[in-house]
Design a protein around this motif. Structure first.
Motif, PDB file in Angstrom:
ATOM      1  N   ASP B 253       0.826  -1.210   0.000  1.00 16.41           N
ATOM      2  CA  ASP B 253       0.000   0.000   0.000  1.00 16.41           C
ATOM      3  C   ASP B 253       0.859   1.258   0.000  1.00 16.41           C
ATOM      4  N   GLU B 254       1.955   1.211   0.756  1.00 18.77           N
ATOM      5  CA  GLU B 254       2.817   2.388   0.793  1.00 18.77           C
ATOM      6  C   GLU B 254       3.464   2.623  -0.571  1.00 18.77           C
ATOM      7  N   VAL B 255       3.898   1.554  -1.234  1.00 17.44           N
ATOM      8  CA  VAL B 255       4.500   1.688  -2.559  1.00 17.44           C
ATOM      9  C   VAL B 255       3.494   2.317  -3.511  1.00 17.44           C
ATOM     10  N   VAL B 256       2.267   1.805  -3.469  1.00 13.01           N
ATOM     11  CA  VAL B 256       1.232   2.315  -4.370  1.00 13.01           C
ATOM     12  C   VAL B 256       0.973   3.787  -4.090  1.00 13.01           C
ATOM     13  N   TRP B 257       0.871   4.105  -2.816  1.00 16.90           N
ATOM     14  CA  TRP B 257       0.570   5.486  -2.465  1.00 16.90           C
ATOM     15  C   TRP B 257       1.672   6.421  -2.949  1.00 16.90           C
ATOM     16  N   GLN B 258       2.928   6.020  -2.724  1.00 16.43           N
ATOM     17  CA  GLN B 258       4.056   6.827  -3.167  1.00 16.43           C
ATOM     18  C   GLN B 258       4.060   6.986  -4.675  1.00 16.43           C
ATOM     19  N   LEU B 259       3.818   5.897  -5.369  1.00 15.48           N
ATOM     20  CA  LEU B 259       3.866   5.917  -6.830  1.00 15.48           C
ATOM     21  C   LEU B 259       2.773   6.833  -7.376  1.00 15.48           C
ATOM     22  N   VAL B 260       1.566   6.681  -6.833  1.00 15.60           N
ATOM     23  CA  VAL B 260       0.449   7.508  -7.298  1.00 15.60           C
ATOM     24  C   VAL B 260       0.756   8.976  -7.049  1.00 15.60           C
ATOM     25  N   SER B 261       1.228   9.289  -5.835  1.00 19.70           N
ATOM     26  CA  SER B 261       1.408  10.710  -5.547  1.00 19.70           C
ATOM     27  C   SER B 261       2.565  11.299  -6.353  1.00 19.70           C
ATOM     28  N   GLN B 262       3.642  10.526  -6.520  1.00 23.16           N
ATOM     29  CA  GLN B 262       4.782  11.056  -7.266  1.00 23.16           C
ATOM     30  C   GLN B 262       4.452  11.230  -8.744  1.00 23.16           C
ATOM     31  N   VAL B 263       3.859  10.217  -9.333  1.00 19.39           N
ATOM     32  CA  VAL B 263       3.566  10.297 -10.768  1.00 19.39           C
ATOM     33  C   VAL B 263       2.527  11.383 -11.033  1.00 19.39           C
ATOM     34  N   SER B 264       1.513  11.459 -10.161  1.00 20.56           N
ATOM     35  CA  SER B 264       0.498  12.511 -10.322  1.00 20.56           C
ATOM     36  C   SER B 264       1.160  13.876 -10.301  1.00 20.56           C
ATOM     37  N   ARG B 265       2.123  14.036  -9.395  1.00 20.01           N
ATOM     38  CA  ARG B 265       2.744  15.345  -9.232  1.00 20.01           C
ATOM     39  C   ARG B 265       3.632  15.674 -10.437  1.00 20.01           C
ATOM     40  N   VAL B 266       4.441  14.707 -10.843  1.00 21.34           N
ATOM     41  CA  VAL B 266       5.381  14.965 -11.932  1.00 21.34           C
ATOM     42  C   VAL B 266       4.641  15.195 -13.253  1.00 21.34           C
ATOM     43  N   PHE B 267       3.601  14.405 -13.511  1.00 21.84           N
ATOM     44  CA  PHE B 267       2.916  14.517 -14.792  1.00 21.84           C
ATOM     45  C   PHE B 267       1.667  15.380 -14.712  1.00 21.84           C
ATOM     46  N   ASN B 268       1.332  15.808 -13.480  1.00 25.22           N
ATOM     47  CA  ASN B 268       0.178  16.653 -13.283  1.00 25.22           C
ATOM     48  C   ASN B 268      -1.061  16.035 -13.925  1.00 25.22           C
ATOM     49  N   ALA B 269      -1.262  14.781 -13.684  1.00 22.31           N
ATOM     50  CA  ALA B 269      -2.383  14.064 -14.296  1.00 22.31           C
ATOM     51  C   ALA B 269      -2.818  12.949 -13.362  1.00 22.31           C
ATOM     52  N   PRO B 270      -4.085  12.522 -13.464  1.00 21.95           N
ATOM     53  CA  PRO B 270      -4.548  11.448 -12.596  1.00 21.95           C
ATOM     54  C   PRO B 270      -3.884  10.104 -12.925  1.00 21.95           C
ATOM     55  N   VAL B 271      -3.619   9.342 -11.873  1.00 21.90           N
ATOM     56  CA  VAL B 271      -2.898   8.082 -12.012  1.00 21.90           C
ATOM     57  C   VAL B 271      -3.677   6.984 -11.306  1.00 21.90           C
ATOM     58  N   ALA B 272      -3.663   5.812 -11.900  1.00 23.55           N
ATOM     59  CA  ALA B 272      -4.270   4.669 -11.217  1.00 23.55           C
ATOM     60  C   ALA B 272      -3.260   3.542 -11.189  1.00 23.55           C
ATOM     61  N   ILE B 273      -3.290   2.766 -10.094  1.00 25.40           N
ATOM     62  CA  ILE B 273      -2.492   1.557 -10.031  1.00 25.40           C
ATOM     63  C   ILE B 273      -3.477   0.405  -9.928  1.00 25.40           C
ATOM     64  N   ALA B 274      -3.431  -0.476 -10.904  1.00 24.73           N
ATOM     65  CA  ALA B 274      -4.299  -1.647 -10.857  1.00 24.73           C
ATOM     66  C   ALA B 274      -3.470  -2.823 -10.381  1.00 24.73           C
ATOM     67  N   LEU B 275      -4.000  -3.494  -9.355  1.00 25.12           N
ATOM     68  CA  LEU B 275      -3.273  -4.640  -8.804  1.00 25.12           C
ATOM     69  C   LEU B 275      -4.200  -5.852  -8.818  1.00 25.12           C
ATOM     70  N   LEU B 276      -3.581  -6.999  -8.713  1.00 23.50           N
ATOM     71  CA  LEU B 276      -4.356  -8.231  -8.719  1.00 23.50           C
ATOM     72  C   LEU B 276      -4.986  -8.414  -7.343  1.00 23.50           C
ATOM     73  N   MET B 277      -6.332  -8.405  -7.310  1.00 26.62           N
ATOM     74  CA  MET B 277      -7.026  -8.660  -6.048  1.00 26.62           C
ATOM     75  C   MET B 277      -8.029  -9.773  -6.297  1.00 26.62           C
ATOM     76  N   ASN B 278      -7.910 -10.827  -5.552  1.00 28.28           N
ATOM     77  CA  ASN B 278      -8.750 -12.017  -5.765  1.00 28.28           C
ATOM     78  C   ASN B 278      -8.734 -12.457  -7.223  1.00 28.28           C
ATOM     79  N   ASP B 279      -7.557 -12.545  -7.779  1.00 28.86           N
ATOM     80  CA  ASP B 279      -7.384 -13.006  -9.161  1.00 28.86           C
ATOM     81  C   ASP B 279      -7.984 -12.084 -10.196  1.00 28.86           C
ATOM     82  N   LYS B 280      -8.348 -10.882  -9.796  1.00 22.84           N
ATOM     83  CA  LYS B 280      -8.921  -9.959 -10.755  1.00 22.84           C
ATOM     84  C   LYS B 280      -8.177  -8.630 -10.606  1.00 22.84           C
ATOM     85  N   LEU B 281      -7.918  -8.008 -11.759  1.00 22.75           N
ATOM     86  CA  LEU B 281      -7.212  -6.736 -11.721  1.00 22.75           C
ATOM     87  C   LEU B 281      -8.189  -5.650 -11.276  1.00 22.75           C
TER      88      LEU B 281
END
Lengths: 234, 613
Positions: B253-281
């Motif tokens: 969760d921390e990795v995702v949060w960092q990635l979302v906030s950093q990429v959003s900031r650098v590219f000034n655009a909304p970011v999503a991280i899709a992860l595998l949850m219960n075999d579904k993205l």
């Protein structure tokens, strides 16, 4: 102090769902001159109490049908019979809750039968009428309740009005535990029931005056988290 | 060829300060993407000189072979340019092998690089440049009356240089040319013609023209390089920030949060991280971009194929967002989605984004591995713990049970036993039961502590009464040990949970009694010092071996020399109860022999005063 005032055999009612405890209590109590009835459920216990009119009730808190405190409440609706709670629950809250709900004493399992018998006698003695010239004696202490005089080794002890009120309460309930709430509301009034520090200080001063060795109190005993008990010496 | 040599290969892009046309940019990105897909590492460097840039990268990366395309154009300029490049490269490459392969002629119009006018600046900049030249012209009209026709040339030059600091290359060139013409037409005699009458003026004019152009060009070059430098620095800073923050992340969760906030900031655009949850993205809740079913299916494609997909790619380019897989060689963890609806993605940005994704995947990998290791360790530890627990409990419960059972059996069988023997047997049963009761009590206390349900119920108590009552209740257990108490003369009001503290004190007293020979003095002292209730239990036994001091409060820890009968829980319970009060407990050896346990419970409130009466 034995139970000589009452000539008839005292009747005890045991309300407990454990057959082994019921058997054990029956043996112990019968061996000490009681007639014993027992009940395995709260409902049956209340019914038997009405039918047998016992002199004392031994009540377990963890009954299968009703909570022990509920049984106590139903009993107290029509009866002043002394009730001793006998439970494995040893937390102060449970004890205080049962005592404030009208129980006369609280004994935790596993119990010592000698101690249990002493508590039974204390609880039953309390409901018996006091003599007009009530003088309480314990060791070298003498409390004349009618004249409000306290003597230790024959010498009069000066007590403050609060100390005397506390001592009188403990003496008239000798052997029985009195909760903080009971003592505070009797001596200071209903508004003071939370002010346990009053008790700490005044009981300490009272002990200084009446205990043989105030650093090892043997007369006024602290029931931690519950209250105080005066144990008369034989 | 790289496959044949079994080595990694790089595709090098040397970014020059000259801007490319959109078509060229697109072609370049396509080429680099293709290289990436073929397994190349794409390296971007900034240098105005292709050869220097290329060789710098080659040396940095320890390159052994360089492959360049042979220019395939037919124009003489291209031929000249390409040929010169090859020659220089061959000369400068030294010990690096150089391979020249035939390049395909790219289809479509290809404007010659040298003559392509750079219309990169916008219209406003041109207007601004023209305006400045016109204003300078007007000023010069005044100056000419004072200083003659040559001074305005210098003033124009100044204007052009200043302009170069403000606007792009195109407008500077325009200003240079325009000012030269204006100077010639309005100022140099014969005025109002483009004719220059004397040789001196002609040379002056020619020099001016060249200087203005070169100056403009130079200044613009410096500025572009500066911009490129800044861009690269931004990229480096962004990467550094991401790497640094990611390195601190300890959970997915921390990795995702960092990635979302950093990429959003650098590219000034909304970011999503899709992860595998219960075999579904599925999009992680920290995402700043919500993914529709359709978009999720693109993400899914990128996830399964481990390739970039969506916008700016050749795979499902109709999607709204760009999807990059978060993958290491071991595993694909998820997909990074970046939505840039109205913006373009430059090569550098794309490169940065891919680096981000790669970094994040590495960290995710590390986190997962670490969690797995941690779990294995915990499992082993808990297994070891439950073994110790079971051993200890079964021993503690069975010993008194055995004593009690056999004593009862002896009583039942021995009708002939003397009354004295009977009393002894009964005594055994009572002692065994008392011990059993203590063990069960300790286990229940530990269970309460473990469940985290120990909430002290604070009330005012006389600290002396705490000691006295505890000693009274332990009369039997402490029968063999004289106890000396050091208590204040007056009631000492302290705020604590009497039941917990009495338990704690009782366990300390029992501990001292169990670990010292009969007759050993136990000393109990209570006082309030520095806003703490300080309660100490000291004995004159053999003390605690120094190497065991740090462990004596551990669960089930028993000193090797400890007598039987302890459960290894008593001190753990003391510590738990004292800590529940926010207090601390310490153990030490006394000067002169013996152990001392001291507990301190903070007393932040002033005790209330009690009226006499």
């Amino acid at each position: 102090m034995s139970n000589e005032a009452s000539k008839t055999t005292p009747v005890a009612l045991v309300i407990d769902d454990e057959p082994q405890i019921r058997r054990l209590l029956r043996v112990t109590l019968e061996a000490n001159g009681y007639r014993v009835f027992d009940a395995a459920t709260g409902q049956d216990g209340v019914a038997q109490a009405a039918q047998r009119r016992p002199d004392v009730v031994l009540l377990d808190l963890g009954l299968p049908d009703l909570e022990g405190t509920e049984v106590l409440k139903r009993l107290r609706e029509w009866s002043r019979v002394p009730v001793i709670v006998l439970s494995v629950r040893d937390r102060e809250d449970d004890k205080v809750a049962a005592l404030d709900a009208g129980a006369d004493d609280y004994v935790t399992k596993p119990f010592n039968s000698a101690e249990l018998l002493a508590r039974l006698r204390a609880a039953m003695r309390h409901v018996q009428p006091q003599g007009a010239d009530a003088i309480f004696r314990s060791g070298n202490l003498e409390v004349d309740l009618s004249k409000r005089i306290v003597r230790k080794s024959g010498k009069e002890v000066k007590l403050t009005p609060i100390e005397y009120s506390l001592l009188r309460l403990l003496v008239t309930h000798a052997g029985k535990v009195l909760t903080h709430r009971q003592l505070l509301s009797e001596v200071w009034g209903a508004k003071a029931v939370e002010q346990t520090h009053y008790l700490r200080v005044h009981i300490a001063h009272l002990r200084e005056k009446i205990e043989d060795d105030p650093s090892k109190p043997e007369l006024i005993i602290t029931e931690s988290g519950v209250g105080y008990r005066l144990i008369p010496k034989g | 060829m790289a496959d044949g040599l079994r080595c990694r290969w790089l595709a090098v892009h040397v970014e020059s300060s000259q801007s490319l046309t959109e078509a060229a940019q697109a072609q370049l990105e396509k080429n680099l993407s293709a290289a990436r897909e073929l397994g190349a590492e794409v390296v971007t460097t900034t240098d105005d000189d292709l050869v220097t840039g290329l060789l710098r990268v080659a040396r940095e990366q320890n390159v052994t072979q360089i492959i360049v395309g042979k220019p395939a154009g037919t124009g003489w300029l291209e031929w000249l340019h390409g040929d010169r490049l090859l020659k220089r490269l061959a000369r400068a490459s030294g010990d690096i092998d150089l391979h020249v392969v035939r390049a395909q002629k790219t289809s479509g119009t290809q404007t010659s690089r040298i003559w392509r006018p750079a219309f990169a600046s916008n219209f406003q900049q041109y207007m601004f440049a023209a305006g400045v030249v016109a204003a300078t012209g007007v000023l010069n009209l005044g100056l000419m009356a004072l200083a003659g026709p040559r001074v305005p040339g210098m003033v124009f030059l100044l204007a052009v240089v200043v302009l170069a600091l403000k606007v792009g290359r195109g407008p500077v060139l325009l200003a240079g040319a325009l000012s030269a013409l204006i100077w010639n037409y309005f100022f140099l005699p014969p005025r109002f013609t483009f004719i220059i009458s004397n040789v001196e003026d002609a040379i002056l004019f020619g020099t001016y023209f060249v200087v203005a152009l070169v100056l403009g060009q130079l200044v613009a070059c410096i500025r572009t390089q500066e911009q490129a430098e800044r861009r690269r620095e931004e990229r480096a800073v962004a990467l550094y920030a991401l790497t640094r923050d990611l390195a601190e992340a300890t959970s997915r969760d921390e990795v995702v949060w960092q990635l979302v906030s950093q990429v959003s900031r650098v590219f000034n655009a909304p970011v999503a991280i899709a992860l595998l949850m219960n075999d579904k993205l599925a999009a992680h809740p920290d995402s700043s971009l919500t993914l529709s079913e359709k978009e999720l299916s693109v993400a899914d494609w990128a996830f399964r194929q481990r390739k970039a997909a969506g916008r700016f790619t050749d795979n499902l380019p109709g999607a709204e967002a760009l999807y990059l897989p978060l993958a290491t060689e071991r595993k694909t963890f998820g997909v990074l989605a970046l939505s840039l609806p109205n913006k373009n993605l430059t090569l550098a940005q794309r490169d940065l984004l891919e680096t981000f994704a790669r970094q994040a995947a590495l960290i995710l990998d590390r986190v997962e591995l670490r969690n797995a290791t941690e779990q294995t360790r915990l499992l082993a530890e808990s297994e070891k713990f439950s073994r110790t627990l079971l051993n200890s409990i079964s021993h503690e419960l069975r010993t008194p049970l055995a004593a009690s059972t056999s004593a009862a059996a002896a009583l039942a069988a021995a009708e002939a036993a003397t009354p004295e023997q009977r009393r002894e047997l009964i005594g055994e049963i009572q002692e065994a039961n008392a011990r059993l009761n203590r063990v069960v009590g300790n286990l229940l206390d530990v269970a309460r502590l473990e469940s985290g349900k120990v909430r002290p119920r604070l009330d005012w108590h006389d600290a002396r009464d705490l000691v006295q009552t505890t000693l009274r209740e332990l009369q039997r257990e402490l029968a063999a040990h004289p106890v000396k108490t050091e208590l204040p003369a007056e009631p000492l009001l302290v705020r604590l949970d009497i039941s917990l503290m009495q338990h704690a004190l009782a366990n300390l007293l029992l501990n001292s009694a169990n670990h010292t020979p009969a007759g050993t003095l136990i000393e109990v002292q209570v006082k309030v010092a520095d806003g703490n209730l300080v309660l100490s239990v000291a004995d004159r036994g053999s003390g605690i071996p120094p190497e065991l001091l740090p462990r004596i409060f551990d669960k089930f820890f028993r000193a090797p020399t400890a007598p039987t009968g302890g459960s290894g829980l008593g001190l753990t319970i003391v510590k738990g109860f004292v800590e529940a009060h926010g207090g601390i407990i310490t153990a030490a050896n006394r000067p002169g022999g013996g152990a001392v346990f001291t507990l301190r419970v903070p007393q932040p409130d002033k005790p209330p005063t009690v009226e006499p009466g």
